[in-house]
Design an enzyme around this catalytic site. Structure first.
Site, short mmCIF file in Angstrom:
data_model
loop_
_atom_site.label_atom_id
_atom_site.label_comp_id
_atom_site.label_asym_id
_atom_site.label_seq_id
_atom_site.Cartn_x
_atom_site.Cartn_y
_atom_site.Cartn_z
N CYS A 13 0.81 -1.22 0.00
CA CYS A 13 0.00 0.00 0.00
C CYS A 13 0.84 1.27 0.00
CB CYS A 13 -0.92 0.01 1.22
SG CYS A 13 -0.02 0.00 2.77
N CYS A 82 -1.29 -4.63 8.15
CA CYS A 82 -0.96 -3.33 8.76
C CYS A 82 -0.23 -3.53 10.09
CB CYS A 82 -2.21 -2.49 8.97
SG CYS A 82 -3.27 -2.38 7.52
FE1 FES Z 1 -1.29 0.39 4.42
FE2 FES Z 1 -2.76 -0.38 6.45
S1 FES Z 1 -3.39 -0.12 4.37
S2 FES Z 1 -0.64 -0.12 6.41
#
Ligand code: FES
Length: 107
Positions: A13, A82
């Site tokens: 992400c 995460c």
């Molecule tokens: Fe990137 Fe949670 S979506 S760390």
């Protein structure tokens, strides 16, 4: 008091976490973080600091992403990655501390 930081980026992400530790007598005397990420990353980072503060470096190295997620009463399946940020950045900070502030036994 020696300080060190550990940095980890989440390639999936693009979020990142930096954890700062202050070490006294082999204990994490203080810990803080700077995170660029989702709400789960912020919560996981904060919980990482709560779990690690006051622990020995060896104890803090045992903190896992599951410990962090469990301490948060769980995370949605798609947010488990995460919590890896916290555990891995903490481990990175401790490893960096070992590399810079401890004598290594050469085998
Ligand atoms: Fe990137 Fe949670 S979506 S760390």
């Amino acid at each position: 008091m020696p300080t060190e930081k550990g940095v980890l980026g989440e390639p999936e992400c693009g979020d990142s976490l930096t954890i700062y530790i202050k070490v006294k007598d082999n204990m994490i005397a203080d810990i803080s973080f700077l995170v660029f990420g989702c709400v789960a990353a912020v919560a996981s980072s904060s919980m990482t600091t709560q779990l690690a503060r006051g622990k020995s470096l060896e104890e803090a190295l045992q903190i896992t992403d599951k410990d962090i997620a469990d301490a948060l009463d769980g995370l949605p399946e798609h947010k488990i990655h995460c919590s890896v940020l916290g555990a891995s950045a903490l481990k990175n900070a401790i490893e960096n501390y070992y590399m810079k502030h401890r004598d290594w036994e050469v085998k």
